[in-house]
Design a protein around this motif. Sequence first.
Motif, mmCIF file in Angstrom:
data_model
loop_
_atom_site.group_PDB
_atom_site.id
_atom_site.type_symbol
_atom_site.label_atom_id
_atom_site.label_comp_id
_atom_site.label_asym_id
_atom_site.label_seq_id
_atom_site.Cartn_x
_atom_site.Cartn_y
_atom_site.Cartn_z
ATOM 1 N N UNK A 185 0.763 -1.240 0.000
ATOM 2 C CA UNK A 185 0.000 0.000 0.000
ATOM 3 C C UNK A 185 0.791 1.286 0.000
ATOM 4 N N UNK A 186 2.131 1.223 0.001
ATOM 5 C CA UNK A 186 2.917 2.452 0.116
ATOM 6 C C UNK A 186 2.805 3.329 -1.124
ATOM 7 N N UNK A 299 14.549 0.244 5.808
ATOM 8 C CA UNK A 299 15.308 0.654 6.987
ATOM 9 C C UNK A 299 14.362 0.778 8.183
ATOM 10 N N UNK A 300 13.214 1.413 7.960
ATOM 11 C CA UNK A 300 12.260 1.576 9.064
ATOM 12 C C UNK A 300 11.643 0.240 9.472
ATOM 13 N N UNK A 301 11.478 -0.658 8.503
ATOM 14 C CA UNK A 301 11.013 -2.005 8.851
ATOM 15 C C UNK A 301 11.999 -2.674 9.790
ATOM 16 N N UNK A 307 4.406 -2.218 8.594
ATOM 17 C CA UNK A 307 4.135 -1.683 7.264
ATOM 18 C C UNK A 307 3.039 -0.623 7.308
ATOM 19 N N UNK A 308 2.023 -0.855 8.134
ATOM 20 C CA UNK A 308 0.924 0.108 8.258
ATOM 21 C C UNK A 308 1.434 1.439 8.796
ATOM 22 N N UNK A 309 2.337 1.391 9.777
ATOM 23 C CA UNK A 309 2.890 2.624 10.345
ATOM 24 C C UNK A 309 3.713 3.377 9.305
ATOM 25 N N UNK A 313 2.784 7.113 8.074
ATOM 26 C CA UNK A 313 3.700 8.238 8.289
ATOM 27 C C UNK A 313 4.135 8.848 6.956
ATOM 28 N N UNK A 314 4.505 8.015 5.999
ATOM 29 C CA UNK A 314 4.951 8.518 4.701
ATOM 30 C C UNK A 314 3.827 9.274 3.987
ATOM 31 N N UNK A 315 2.604 8.779 4.114
ATOM 32 C CA UNK A 315 1.459 9.461 3.487
ATOM 33 C C UNK A 315 1.175 10.782 4.182
#
Length: 332
Positions: A185-186, A299-301, A307-309, A313-315
């Motif tokens: 979904x990213x 990296x954040x993973x 993945x939802x976070x 955050x990116x959105x």
Amino acid sequence: MKIRILYLIALSLTAVLTAAFSRKLIPFLKSKKMGQKILDIGPRWHKNKEGTPTMGGLAFILAITIVFAGVMIAGYCLGVTKHIGFAVVMYLFALLNGLIGVVDDLAKFSHGQNQGLTAKQKYLLQLVAAGLFLFSGYMLGYLDTKLAIPFTDIHIELGVFYYIFSLLLITGTVNSVNLTDGIDGLASSVTMVVCVFFSVWGLFSGNAELSLISGCAAGGCLGFLVYNFHPARVFMGDTGSLFLGGLVVAMAYMLDNPLIIVLVGIIYMVETASVILQVGYFKLTHGKRLFKMSPIHHHFEKCGWSEVKIVSVFSLVTLIISTVVFIFTYLL
């Protein structure tokens, strides 16, 4: 008022059609064994995604194409669309990038691995597509060689260098969107926000073509998220990500402000920058890594983010920056 009604129709109808097409497409892709191959160098927990149908981008490409054609014809009949020529050119450019993605995805299946076209083959095709887009825009009188500087009224005359710069910007953006499509979904979520930005700009400025095409694109991303949000039941593949990349960068050119995509598409740019920095740092330090893994969403993973976070955050970052850009560029 007519533009707003058409926009709402474009947004909602594309979302519904994309969800409906995705529902039919998923079992078809499964029957053809068109499942995603996961690289061994990727996060180990992504291995459970192996076999998830890919090339799902075909669903929103088909939906957007149908609705875009319909609302553009309706807009012409209602007298609200005035620059259909360039709108068609930009959409054909997006389709051409989507076709490159189709070839790449099919090559992956034929090779039985997550490697399709070589980097040189893919980039050469993208350069040709970008060149055709720029040539068509110039011949139709919609593009010149002046580069607008965001937040100012300044336009810098670049001459022939404008096209060299544009080739790099266009292909770079397309590939950045492709890199962003790395977790559930990213790319869909971030691109939906970017498209909403262009929608609002088009509606406020009375640019019917921009608002309608961006409305279709936002609806396509929204409908696709029904099956692409974590845990994803389908991936868009290069088919979808290259199409969306071509579409968003073409919207920036329709706005006559190409550099705007660097700002509102900041997540795309950060994803690409993280890969460049990682590779450069690795070579300079003979094996050390700047990030735990690149692109940066991995990296954040590795830092423990779900993945939802990451998607949220990116959105949100994209939404905040898009809002600031709109206020400072259009309203002030």
